[in-house]
Design a protein around this motif. Sequence first.
Motif, PDB file in Angstrom:
ATOM      1  N   ASP A  33       0.805  -1.196  -0.176  1.00 52.29           N
ATOM      2  CA  ASP A  33      -0.053   0.060   0.042  1.00 52.29           C
ATOM      3  C   ASP A  33       0.684   1.229  -0.085  1.00 52.29           C
ATOM      4  O   ASP A  33       2.215   1.152  -0.203  1.00 52.29           O
ATOM      5  N   GLU A  34       0.232   2.365   0.144  1.00 56.38           N
ATOM      6  CA  GLU A  34       0.790   3.506  -0.071  1.00 56.38           C
ATOM      7  C   GLU A  34       2.052   3.898   1.177  1.00 56.38           C
ATOM      8  O   GLU A  34       3.090   4.722   0.919  1.00 56.38           O
ATOM      9  N   ASN A  35       1.802   3.206   2.293  1.00 53.69           N
ATOM     10  CA  ASN A  35       2.767   3.190   3.252  1.00 53.69           C
ATOM     11  C   ASN A  35       3.750   2.037   3.336  1.00 53.69           C
ATOM     12  O   ASN A  35       4.854   1.719   4.531  1.00 53.69           O
ATOM     13  N   GLY A  36       3.752   1.278   2.324  1.00 56.30           N
ATOM     14  CA  GLY A  36       4.813   0.146   2.129  1.00 56.30           C
ATOM     15  C   GLY A  36       4.374  -1.080   2.926  1.00 56.30           C
ATOM     16  O   GLY A  36       5.229  -2.039   2.874  1.00 56.30           O
ATOM     17  N   VAL A  37       3.272  -1.157   3.405  1.00 57.39           N
ATOM     18  CA  VAL A  37       2.778  -2.528   4.104  1.00 57.39           C
ATOM     19  C   VAL A  37       2.154  -3.414   3.053  1.00 57.39           C
ATOM     20  O   VAL A  37       1.601  -3.136   2.253  1.00 57.39           O
ATOM     21  N   LEU A  38       2.778  -4.808   3.269  1.00 58.00           N
ATOM     22  CA  LEU A  38       2.252  -5.550   2.533  1.00 58.00           C
ATOM     23  C   LEU A  38       0.507  -5.990   2.527  1.00 58.00           C
ATOM     24  O   LEU A  38       0.407  -6.101   3.734  1.00 58.00           O
ATOM     25  N   VAL A  39      -0.192  -6.195   1.574  1.00 62.35           N
ATOM     26  CA  VAL A  39      -1.461  -6.243   1.654  1.00 62.35           C
ATOM     27  C   VAL A  39      -1.870  -7.544   0.745  1.00 62.35           C
ATOM     28  O   VAL A  39      -1.402  -7.782  -0.335  1.00 62.35           O
TER      29      VAL A  39
END
Length: 176
Positions: A33-39
Amino acid sequence: MNTRLYILSMVVLLTIFSTAWAAPSKDIYVYKDENGVLVFSDTPRKGAERVTLNAPVMNMPSVDTSILDEVDDLEQVKFSIAITTPTQEETIRDNTGSVHVSGQVKPRFLQGHSVQLFMDGQAHGEPQSSSLFALRNVDRGEHSLVLKLLNSEGEVLASSKPITFFMHRRSVITGP
């Protein structure tokens, strides 16, 4: 990362993978996502990569997620309040009759709570959002203080032990 959020992420991830193992025809996609968190998702989107699972079907035990349930249990919290100054049977020498009262609330002072000061059994002023009070022109002699912690509805959550103090003031008639 917040522990609760981490546990929830792991539960969701395990659920997705266990569902995928049980029904291999379902595709799983991963993206940042835009925060670099894997989704992980079962819905494709631009920039997402399809995840290929090579593991055999597994029967995983259910996970107890009750620790993630947020319950507003303020009634279960055992609050306490204590007068820290003046101390028990302290003599205060002040010719203006000023007394500074402070208290301590445990576990913590929450929004919506207020503190009411009682001197000699009578409420002193209005409840306030601080446990610091200044009394003025207190008469000579023995006095008792009690603090009460109130919730937003004005119900008493905790009461302090009574504190007795002695006010010593110079008398106009007899002198010091």
